[in-house]
Design a protein around this motif. Structure first.
Motif, PDB file in Angstrom:
ATOM      1  N   VAL A  99      -3.338 -18.608  25.358  1.00 46.34           N
ATOM      2  CA  VAL A  99      -4.139 -17.790  26.275  1.00 46.34           C
ATOM      3  C   VAL A  99      -3.677 -18.007  27.713  1.00 46.34           C
ATOM      4  O   VAL A  99      -3.498 -17.049  28.479  1.00 46.34           O
ATOM      5  N   LEU A 100      -3.466 -19.252  28.086  1.00 53.44           N
ATOM      6  CA  LEU A 100      -2.962 -19.525  29.432  1.00 53.44           C
ATOM      7  C   LEU A 100      -1.558 -18.971  29.604  1.00 53.44           C
ATOM      8  O   LEU A 100      -1.206 -18.446  30.669  1.00 53.44           O
ATOM      9  N   LEU A 101      -0.765 -19.049  28.548  1.00 52.12           N
ATOM     10  CA  LEU A 101       0.587 -18.476  28.592  1.00 52.12           C
ATOM     11  C   LEU A 101       0.529 -16.975  28.832  1.00 52.12           C
ATOM     12  O   LEU A 101       1.248 -16.437  29.682  1.00 52.12           O
ATOM     13  N   ALA A 102      -0.361 -16.291  28.095  1.00 49.50           N
ATOM     14  CA  ALA A 102      -0.491 -14.839  28.250  1.00 49.50           C
ATOM     15  C   ALA A 102      -1.000 -14.473  29.637  1.00 49.50           C
ATOM     16  O   ALA A 102      -0.556 -13.488  30.242  1.00 49.50           O
ATOM     17  N   ASP A 103      -1.944 -15.274  30.152  1.00 47.76           N
ATOM     18  CA  ASP A 103      -2.444 -15.014  31.500  1.00 47.76           C
ATOM     19  C   ASP A 103      -1.302 -15.090  32.517  1.00 47.76           C
ATOM     20  O   ASP A 103      -1.183 -14.247  33.413  1.00 47.76           O
ATOM     21  N   ALA A 104      -0.465 -16.111  32.368  1.00 50.13           N
ATOM     22  CA  ALA A 104       0.645 -16.276  33.298  1.00 50.13           C
ATOM     23  C   ALA A 104       1.640 -15.126  33.193  1.00 50.13           C
ATOM     24  O   ALA A 104       2.124 -14.609  34.208  1.00 50.13           O
ATOM     25  N   LEU A 105       1.937 -14.696  31.959  1.00 48.69           N
ATOM     26  CA  LEU A 105       2.829 -13.552  31.777  1.00 48.69           C
ATOM     27  C   LEU A 105       2.239 -12.294  32.392  1.00 48.69           C
ATOM     28  O   LEU A 105       2.954 -11.466  32.967  1.00 48.69           O
ATOM     29  N   ASP A 142       2.934 -11.015  35.909  1.00 46.64           N
ATOM     30  CA  ASP A 142       4.219 -10.353  36.154  1.00 46.64           C
ATOM     31  C   ASP A 142       4.021  -8.853  35.961  1.00 46.64           C
ATOM     32  O   ASP A 142       3.726  -8.391  34.858  1.00 46.64           O
ATOM     33  N   LYS A 143       4.189  -8.086  37.033  1.00 47.23           N
ATOM     34  CA  LYS A 143       3.932  -6.646  36.960  1.00 47.23           C
ATOM     35  C   LYS A 143       4.855  -5.941  35.979  1.00 47.23           C
ATOM     36  O   LYS A 143       4.543  -4.850  35.493  1.00 47.23           O
ATOM     37  N   ARG A 144       5.990  -6.537  35.687  1.00 45.93           N
ATOM     38  CA  ARG A 144       6.894  -5.931  34.710  1.00 45.93           C
ATOM     39  C   ARG A 144       6.379  -6.065  33.290  1.00 45.93           C
ATOM     40  O   ARG A 144       6.817  -5.344  32.397  1.00 45.93           O
ATOM     41  N   ILE A 145       5.447  -6.986  33.078  1.00 47.74           N
ATOM     42  CA  ILE A 145       4.950  -7.276  31.728  1.00 47.74           C
ATOM     43  C   ILE A 145       3.521  -6.775  31.559  1.00 47.74           C
ATOM     44  O   ILE A 145       3.220  -5.999  30.664  1.00 47.74           O
ATOM     45  N   GLY A 146       2.606  -7.233  32.429  1.00 47.81           N
ATOM     46  CA  GLY A 146       1.207  -6.822  32.335  1.00 47.81           C
ATOM     47  C   GLY A 146       0.448  -7.617  31.286  1.00 47.81           C
ATOM     48  O   GLY A 146       1.020  -8.129  30.326  1.00 47.81           O
ATOM     49  N   ARG A 147      -0.865  -7.714  31.455  1.00 51.55           N
ATOM     50  CA  ARG A 147      -1.691  -8.552  30.564  1.00 51.55           C
ATOM     51  C   ARG A 147      -2.201  -7.814  29.335  1.00 51.55           C
ATOM     52  O   ARG A 147      -2.493  -8.437  28.311  1.00 51.55           O
ATOM     53  N   ALA A 199      -4.916 -25.347  22.515  1.00 52.86           N
ATOM     54  CA  ALA A 199      -5.209 -26.782  22.466  1.00 52.86           C
ATOM     55  C   ALA A 199      -6.691 -26.985  22.177  1.00 52.86           C
ATOM     56  O   ALA A 199      -7.555 -26.285  22.722  1.00 52.86           O
ATOM     57  N   THR A 200      -7.023 -27.941  21.326  1.00 49.63           N
ATOM     58  CA  THR A 200      -8.410 -28.128  20.893  1.00 49.63           C
ATOM     59  C   THR A 200      -9.320 -28.613  22.005  1.00 49.63           C
ATOM     60  O   THR A 200     -10.521 -28.532  21.906  1.00 49.63           O
ATOM     61  N   SER A 201      -8.745 -29.084  23.108  1.00 51.94           N
ATOM     62  CA  SER A 201      -9.577 -29.599  24.209  1.00 51.94           C
ATOM     63  C   SER A 201     -10.084 -28.498  25.123  1.00 51.94           C
ATOM     64  O   SER A 201     -10.901 -28.761  25.998  1.00 51.94           O
ATOM     65  N   LEU A 202      -9.586 -27.256  24.932  1.00 50.35           N
ATOM     66  CA  LEU A 202      -9.979 -26.178  25.853  1.00 50.35           C
ATOM     67  C   LEU A 202     -11.028 -25.278  25.224  1.00 50.35           C
ATOM     68  O   LEU A 202     -11.140 -25.169  24.027  1.00 50.35           O
TER      69      LEU A 202
END
Length: 438
Positions: A238-244, A247-252, A435-438
């Motif tokens: 989820v954090l990875l997708a948020d970071a991607l 990027d305006k070339r990719i979008g969420r 991750a199970t801690s999040l």
């Protein structure tokens, strides 16, 4: 300018388009070979659950702006423009079955005695429009004065009315300025709102729709592949997708990991594209789509296997609560539903599957039980699976549900639950790629 519009085919696409055309001011007749469906629509009722559709049907059947029929004689010379909104289901080997479109042409064409525009909205393999135009002109008394254009739909189930009235783009595949002018009159209101328009040839219009579906499917399968990578490496998808997404070339959008895509359109449309790519010897595209499909199917198998693992390797006789049956929220459509694929896999492994969905109604069958509330589904459950991201599931009370379940284990197959809240209530929360801690 008010036009007379016919919509041939009154399924999900056709009923929505007919109601939308009436809403923007046109006089509309919807036609279908199914008299039962026509009777339901004529009474102002929707045969499917789609947010906002039934109010439009009620308003415009009562006003007289929208009516329905089974008789082609009522529309042939009456309409200024005829829209083809028929299904193209998967045929042998995954190729699109065009028989509904061909049957509509065969019924309409012999009655066309004056210059006429017929407009396809269905999703079809590239090259279909030219073939249908040849068929149309061969059968129509008006001959070459009948023209075919292509105006593909880009409807999202659950948002189809909004997408019809306020489209994010319009595609006009035309062969003449007269056809273009008429389509611009049909869509005059969206065009006043600066809706982007792509004016192109027939082949490009056909490909725009199939390319859009293929790209969205690829995006979903990509993030699900990264979820597997995060799972293996201890990362958080989820954090990875948020970071991607920054990027305006990719979008969420469409970077939500989980069970993958389903429904009656996307899977069959990309399969048909792969078949057509193979026919045209564009093997690289066919191979890409095959990989996308494999990843998508793999997500369903992964979640079923994860469920078995959480129950110690054997689900025989285990009561499993499945939250969600529709392939996505906002619709009652269960075609190619990832949730039901998982449910069927677990049933085949010996589990007792109990399903709740706020809208989708399953045909009575022995494989699993459908119940009327979340509480009924969770009572006595040894594990709970969150498989369709209906908003109501995000607001469930994990403390209250914990008192009903036999085991407080939940697999969040859509990564939409607030895991800390559930864990605070004593639940074990499993999310692929997190991750199970999040």
């Amino acid at each position: 300018m008010t036009l007379r519009v016919s919509v041939i085919g009154t399924g999900y696409l056709g009923a929505t388009h007919a109601a939308g055309m009436a809403e923007v001011g046109h006089r509309v007749i919807g036609i279908d070979v199914d008299p039962v469906r026509i009777a339901v629509l004529a009474a102002g009722r929707s045969p499917i659950y789609e947010d906002g559709l039934e109010p439009l049907l009620v308003r415009h059947t009562r006003s007289g702006r929208l009516r329905f029929t089974t008789d082609y004689r009522e529309i042939a010379d009456w309409a200024d423009v005829h829209f083809l909104a028929l299904g193209t289901p998967a045929g042998p080997g995954g190729a699109a079955d065009l028989r509904q479109l061909e049957a509509a042409i065969d019924s309409l064409a012999p009655m066309l005695t004056k210059p006429t525009l017929v407009v396809g909205k269905s999703t079809v393999p590239v090259g279909t429009a030219l073939q249908l135009q040849e068929r149309l002109r061969a059968l129509a008394p008006a001959g070459d004065r009948v023209e075919l254009a292509w105006n593909p739909e880009f409807l999202r189930e659950g948002f189809a009315v909004e997408d019809t009235l306020r489209p994010d783009r319009l595609v006009f595949g035309v062969q003449s300025t007269a056809a273009l002018d008429l389509l611009e009159q049909v869509y005059a209101i969206p065009l006043t709102e600066a809706t982007p328009v792509v004016r192109c040839d027939l082949a490009t219009a056909e490909l725009i729709k199939t390319a859009a579906n293929a790209f969205l499917a690829t995006k979903i399968s990509f993030i699900n592949s990264m979820a597997q990578m995060c799972q293996a490496a201890g990362g958080d998808v989820v954090l990875l997708a948020d970071a991607l997404g920054y990027d305006k070339r990719i979008g969420r959008e469409f970077l939500n990991a989980g069970l993958g895509f389903g429904g009656g359109c996307l899977p069959k449309d990309i399969r048909a594209l792969a078949v057509r790519a193979t026919e045209l010897e564009v093997d690289v595209l066919a191979q890409l789509i095959e990989a996308v499909e494999a990843i998508n199917e793999g997500q369903r198998a992964e979640l079923a296997e994860l469920t078995v693992e959480q129950l110690g390797g054997d689900v025989t006789g285990a009561r499993i609560a499945v939250l969600g049956a529709a392939f996505k929220p906002g619709t009652d459509d269960t075609r190619n539903s990832p949730a039901l694929t998982v449910a069927n896999r677990l049933h085949a492994a010996g589990a007792r599957v109990v399903i709740y969905d706020p809208q989708a109604e399953l045909a009575p069958k022995a494989d699993f039980t459908q119940v009327a509330t979340v509480d009924e589904a969770v009572t006595g459950a040894e594990i709970v699976l969150h498989l369709t991201e209906w908003p109501e599931f995000r607001s469930l009370d994990p403390v209250a549900l914990g008192a009903l379940a036999t085991n407080k284990i939940i697999i969040d197959g859509r990564l939409k639950l607030h895991a800390p809240t559930w864990r605070d209530a004593g639940w074990k929360v499993v999310q692929i790629g997190r991750a199970t801690s999040l």
